[in-house]
Design a protein around this motif. Structure first.
Motif, PDB file in Angstrom:
ATOM      1  N   ASN A 155       0.366  -5.980  -2.744  1.00  0.00           N
ATOM      2  CA  ASN A 155      -0.919  -6.462  -2.245  1.00  0.00           C
ATOM      3  C   ASN A 155      -0.773  -7.146  -0.900  1.00  0.00           C
ATOM      4  O   ASN A 155      -1.538  -6.881   0.028  1.00  0.00           O
ATOM      5  N   ASN A 156       0.209  -8.027  -0.774  1.00  0.00           N
ATOM      6  CA  ASN A 156       0.377  -8.775   0.474  1.00  0.00           C
ATOM      7  C   ASN A 156       0.736  -7.864   1.640  1.00  0.00           C
ATOM      8  O   ASN A 156       0.235  -8.052   2.753  1.00  0.00           O
ATOM      9  N   ALA A 202      -5.786  -2.914  -2.361  1.00  0.00           N
ATOM     10  CA  ALA A 202      -4.832  -4.018  -2.547  1.00  0.00           C
ATOM     11  C   ALA A 202      -5.323  -4.981  -3.619  1.00  0.00           C
ATOM     12  O   ALA A 202      -4.557  -5.412  -4.492  1.00  0.00           O
ATOM     13  N   HIS A 203      -6.603  -5.307  -3.581  1.00  0.00           N
ATOM     14  CA  HIS A 203      -7.146  -6.253  -4.557  1.00  0.00           C
ATOM     15  C   HIS A 203      -7.323  -5.633  -5.940  1.00  0.00           C
ATOM     16  O   HIS A 203      -7.231  -6.330  -6.954  1.00  0.00           O
ATOM     17  N   THR A 242       1.868  -8.110  -6.623  1.00  0.00           N
ATOM     18  CA  THR A 242       1.475  -9.164  -5.686  1.00  0.00           C
ATOM     19  C   THR A 242       2.101  -8.896  -4.317  1.00  0.00           C
ATOM     20  O   THR A 242       1.450  -9.057  -3.282  1.00  0.00           O
ATOM     21  N   TRP A 259      -8.002  -3.043   1.874  1.00  0.00           N
ATOM     22  CA  TRP A 259      -8.273  -4.342   1.249  1.00  0.00           C
ATOM     23  C   TRP A 259      -8.704  -4.159  -0.205  1.00  0.00           C
ATOM     24  O   TRP A 259      -8.221  -4.854  -1.104  1.00  0.00           O
ATOM     25  N   LEU A 277      -5.217  -3.648  -7.198  1.00  0.00           N
ATOM     26  CA  LEU A 277      -3.865  -3.647  -7.764  1.00  0.00           C
ATOM     27  C   LEU A 277      -3.506  -4.953  -8.463  1.00  0.00           C
ATOM     28  O   LEU A 277      -2.728  -4.956  -9.410  1.00  0.00           O
ATOM     29  N   VAL A 278      -4.053  -6.062  -7.997  1.00  0.00           N
ATOM     30  CA  VAL A 278      -3.637  -7.363  -8.519  1.00  0.00           C
ATOM     31  C   VAL A 278      -4.698  -8.088  -9.341  1.00  0.00           C
ATOM     32  O   VAL A 278      -4.458  -9.175  -9.842  1.00  0.00           O
TER      33      VAL A 278
END
Length: 181
Positions: free
Chosen positions: A70-71, A108-109, A67, A105, A111-112
């Motif tokens: 991701n951020n 990142a998404h 998380t 983007w 990954l979570v």
């Protein structure tokens, strides 16, 4: 899932049409821009509705620490996306800041989110951004923009932080806590 896949297909087709069929697109004149915009918007709406309505089918369980990764990646993605609109010193450093932002983007998404609909959506957007860059690079030369004043890059940093807060607020409003928990 059908709406999601249809939305992705429409999004990709509308974006690639101009470069894969330039004569057909040119023959459409200004109406072609409107049709492409409508196709992109319809694809986006279908992707959102399809993703939100898709059955949750778990594929893998992401660890909680991702998380935070991701951020950080999302902060970078917002910054990269904004680079395309800035006239500061950074703009000429990268040819495809918006498409690079989409790639960041998507990763990142991925990954979570370990469910099938997320893998389909974010994986497809990652693949589309890669293909789009390849197609653009093969069909167009790039005239590197001249660097502008550094203060414009500072404005970009401020706008990035504000947009990141807005995006996280929207996620929270939609019931997704972008900070875990």
């Amino acid at each position: 899932m059908a709406l999601l896949i249809l939305g992705i297909a429409l999004w990709v087709a509308a974006h690639l049409f101009k470069r894969l069929a330039p004569e057909a697109r040119a023959n459409m004149g200004n109406a072609g821009k409107g049709i492409a915009a409508a196709g992109i918007l319809a694809g986006l709406v279908l992707m959102i509705l399809g993703y939100r309505g898709a059955e949750f089918i778990p594929v893998w369980s992401p660890p909680a620490f991702l998380t935070h990764v991701n951020n950080l990646l999302m902060l970078g993605a917002v910054f990269l996306y904004g680079m395309s609109a800035t006239t500061g010193r950074l703009r000429g450093k990268m040819r495809h800041p918006q498409l690079t932002a989409v790639k960041v983007w998507a990763v990142a998404h991925l990954l979570v989110n370990g469910d099938l609909a997320s893998i389909v959506l974010f994986g497809s957007m990652l693949a589309w951004a890669v293909v789009e860059v390849i197609v653009i690079n093969r069909s167009e030369t790039w005239d590197r923009p001249k660097p502008g004043p550094a203060k414009k890059d500072l404005v970009l940093v401020i706008i990035t932080l504000v947009m990141f807060v807005v995006i996280t607020a929207i996620h929270s409003w939609l019931g997704v806590n972008p900070f875990g928990g």
